[in-house]
Design a protein around this motif. Structure first.
Motif, PDB file in Angstrom:
ATOM      1  N   ALA A  85      40.983  31.604  22.088  1.00  0.00           N
ATOM      2  CA  ALA A  85      41.763  30.406  22.412  1.00  0.00           C
ATOM      3  C   ALA A  85      43.148  30.828  22.875  1.00  0.00           C
ATOM      4  N   PRO A  86      43.609  30.287  24.019  1.00  0.00           N
ATOM      5  CA  PRO A  86      44.931  30.695  24.526  1.00  0.00           C
ATOM      6  C   PRO A  86      46.036  30.316  23.554  1.00  0.00           C
ATOM      7  N   ALA A  87      46.935  31.246  23.297  1.00  0.00           N
ATOM      8  CA  ALA A  87      48.085  31.026  22.425  1.00  0.00           C
ATOM      9  C   ALA A  87      49.264  31.785  23.013  1.00  0.00           C
ATOM     10  N   PRO A  88      49.852  31.261  24.115  1.00  0.00           N
ATOM     11  CA  PRO A  88      50.894  32.017  24.823  1.00  0.00           C
ATOM     12  C   PRO A  88      52.120  32.325  23.974  1.00  0.00           C
ATOM     13  N   ASP A  89      52.467  31.433  23.030  1.00  0.00           N
ATOM     14  CA  ASP A  89      53.668  31.647  22.219  1.00  0.00           C
ATOM     15  C   ASP A  89      53.353  32.191  20.831  1.00  0.00           C
ATOM     16  N   ASP A  90      52.114  32.549  20.588  1.00  0.00           N
ATOM     17  CA  ASP A  90      51.713  33.027  19.266  1.00  0.00           C
ATOM     18  C   ASP A  90      50.612  34.069  19.443  1.00  0.00           C
ATOM     19  N   ALA A  91      50.289  34.750  18.364  1.00  0.00           N
ATOM     20  CA  ALA A  91      49.229  35.755  18.418  1.00  0.00           C
ATOM     21  C   ALA A  91      47.884  35.107  18.108  1.00  0.00           C
ATOM     22  N   ALA A  92      46.876  35.432  18.915  1.00  0.00           N
ATOM     23  CA  ALA A  92      45.515  34.964  18.656  1.00  0.00           C
ATOM     24  C   ALA A  92      44.839  35.965  17.730  1.00  0.00           C
ATOM     25  N   ILE A  93      44.232  35.463  16.663  1.00  0.00           N
ATOM     26  CA  ILE A  93      43.597  36.339  15.674  1.00  0.00           C
ATOM     27  C   ILE A  93      42.158  36.609  16.090  1.00  0.00           C
ATOM     28  N   ILE A  94      41.799  37.893  16.188  1.00  0.00           N
ATOM     29  CA  ILE A  94      40.439  38.285  16.555  1.00  0.00           C
ATOM     30  C   ILE A  94      39.954  39.378  15.609  1.00  0.00           C
ATOM     31  N   GLU A  95      38.662  39.631  15.637  1.00  0.00           N
ATOM     32  CA  GLU A  95      38.064  40.702  14.837  1.00  0.00           C
ATOM     33  C   GLU A  95      38.293  42.043  15.544  1.00  0.00           C
ATOM     34  N   PRO A  96      38.228  43.155  14.820  1.00  0.00           N
ATOM     35  CA  PRO A  96      38.333  44.457  15.483  1.00  0.00           C
ATOM     36  C   PRO A  96      37.280  44.582  16.573  1.00  0.00           C
ATOM     37  N   THR A  97      37.676  45.009  17.742  1.00  0.00           N
ATOM     38  CA  THR A  97      36.768  45.088  18.884  1.00  0.00           C
ATOM     39  C   THR A  97      37.140  46.263  19.764  1.00  0.00           C
ATOM     40  N   SER A  98      36.174  46.712  20.539  1.00  0.00           N
ATOM     41  CA  SER A  98      36.443  47.774  21.514  1.00  0.00           C
ATOM     42  C   SER A  98      36.176  47.290  22.934  1.00  0.00           C
ATOM     43  N   LEU A  99      35.923  45.970  23.100  1.00  0.00           N
ATOM     44  CA  LEU A  99      35.655  45.415  24.429  1.00  0.00           C
ATOM     45  C   LEU A  99      36.377  44.090  24.618  1.00  0.00           C
ATOM     46  N   LEU A 100      37.246  44.043  25.623  1.00  0.00           N
ATOM     47  CA  LEU A 100      37.930  42.818  26.019  1.00  0.00           C
ATOM     48  C   LEU A 100      37.509  42.476  27.442  1.00  0.00           C
ATOM     49  N   GLU A 101      37.380  41.179  27.725  1.00  0.00           N
ATOM     50  CA  GLU A 101      36.997  40.738  29.069  1.00  0.00           C
ATOM     51  C   GLU A 101      37.937  39.631  29.524  1.00  0.00           C
ATOM     52  N   LEU A 102      38.580  39.852  30.664  1.00  0.00           N
ATOM     53  CA  LEU A 102      39.498  38.885  31.258  1.00  0.00           C
ATOM     54  C   LEU A 102      38.845  38.290  32.499  1.00  0.00           C
ATOM     55  N   ARG A 103      38.889  36.959  32.628  1.00  0.00           N
ATOM     56  CA  ARG A 103      38.353  36.275  33.809  1.00  0.00           C
ATOM     57  C   ARG A 103      39.445  35.413  34.428  1.00  0.00           C
ATOM     58  N   THR A 104      39.404  35.280  35.762  1.00  0.00           N
ATOM     59  CA  THR A 104      40.333  34.407  36.459  1.00  0.00           C
ATOM     60  C   THR A 104      39.547  33.418  37.310  1.00  0.00           C
ATOM     61  N   SER A 105      40.182  32.272  37.611  1.00  0.00           N
ATOM     62  CA  SER A 105      39.519  31.226  38.385  1.00  0.00           C
ATOM     63  C   SER A 105      39.677  31.425  39.888  1.00  0.00           C
ATOM     64  N   SER A 106      40.414  32.451  40.304  1.00  0.00           N
ATOM     65  CA  SER A 106      40.554  32.775  41.721  1.00  0.00           C
ATOM     66  C   SER A 106      40.848  34.265  41.848  1.00  0.00           C
ATOM     67  N   LEU A 136      37.847  37.024  39.417  1.00  0.00           N
ATOM     68  CA  LEU A 136      37.526  38.394  39.020  1.00  0.00           C
ATOM     69  C   LEU A 136      37.160  38.444  37.549  1.00  0.00           C
ATOM     70  N   ILE A 137      36.405  39.475  37.208  1.00  0.00           N
ATOM     71  CA  ILE A 137      36.042  39.775  35.822  1.00  0.00           C
ATOM     72  C   ILE A 137      36.536  41.189  35.542  1.00  0.00           C
ATOM     73  N   TYR A 138      37.459  41.317  34.607  1.00  0.00           N
ATOM     74  CA  TYR A 138      38.081  42.606  34.296  1.00  0.00           C
ATOM     75  C   TYR A 138      37.726  42.970  32.851  1.00  0.00           C
ATOM     76  N   ARG A 139      37.004  44.080  32.682  1.00  0.00           N
ATOM     77  CA  ARG A 139      36.576  44.513  31.352  1.00  0.00           C
ATOM     78  C   ARG A 139      37.357  45.751  30.921  1.00  0.00           C
ATOM     79  N   ILE A 140      37.829  45.725  29.687  1.00  0.00           N
ATOM     80  CA  ILE A 140      38.550  46.847  29.089  1.00  0.00           C
ATOM     81  C   ILE A 140      37.687  47.405  27.966  1.00  0.00           C
TER      82      ILE A 140
END
Length: 201
Positions: A85-106, A136-140
């Motif tokens: 969930a987007p939280a631009p002014d706060d930290a988003a809490i997630i589980e430990p992970t080794s894969l992040l995926e960023l998507r854009t609408s253009s 684009l789909i950007y995977r880390i």
């Protein structure tokens, strides 16, 4: 004779009228007071970002075996991505992970994606990107899962200069999302104890 000619002419005219039928009604003309406005294509909305991560499985995933006892494709048991969930002014809490995926609408131009640790050091990762006309789909892919209790920041900014753009040439605002990894903060490993024996004096 004149009567015969007059009769032939009259018959010819009547036949022509019957064959031609009634004249068509004039086409209705639009009201001159209302002008038709051409449709203007709608401007696409600004570029949107969405971030997901691969949560660790709750139990070791075991691929199902077929009749011969051979394990099937392990990709079937792969964990799905969880949207952050987007939280631009706060930290988003997630589980430990080794894969992040960023998507854009253009699509984006002149951009870069980086993940920073708490000391603002860029994380080492194996990145993969898929670009298309729809975005684009950007995977880390990280060599080790992110550490429990620590904070990390994902940043999308300009590769060169001070601005980056979308596929239409419009400026895109920098995207920044802080991630808080759930769990207690891992303590640093204690320094190794010396193994050498003390010499007697």
């Amino acid at each position: 004779m004149r009567l015969l000619r007059f009769g032939l002419v009259a018959a010819t005219c009547c036949g022509a009228l019957v064959l031609s039928g009634c004249p068509d009604k004039p086409a209705a003309t639009p009201d001159s007071g209302v002008a038709e406005v051409p449709q203007v294509p709608a401007t696409p909305p600004p570029t949107r970002f969405s971030l997901s991560y691969q949560a660790p499985p709750s139990a070791p995933a075991v691929a199902p075996a077929n009749d011969a006892g051979v394990a099937e494709d392990a990709g079937i048991a792969a964990a799905s991505l969880t949207e952050i969930a987007p939280a631009p002014d706060d930290a988003a809490i997630i589980e430990p992970t080794s894969l992040l995926e960023l998507r854009t609408s253009s699509p984006l131009k002149n951009y870069r994606v980086r993940l920073f640790d708490e000391a603002d050091r860029a994380m080492v990762s194996d990145d993969d990107v898929e670009e298309s006309e729809t975005g684009l789909i950007y995977r880390i892919q990280l060599p080790q899962p992110l550490k429990s209790g620590f904070k990390y920041t994902l940043v999308v900014d300009a590769q060169t200069g001070t601005a980056f753009t979308d596929g239409l040439g419009r400026d895109v605002d920098e995207f920044r999302q802080t991630l808080q990894i759930a769990g207690e903060k891992e303590k640093p490993a204690p320094p190794p104890k010396p193994t050498g024996k003390k010499k007697r004096r």
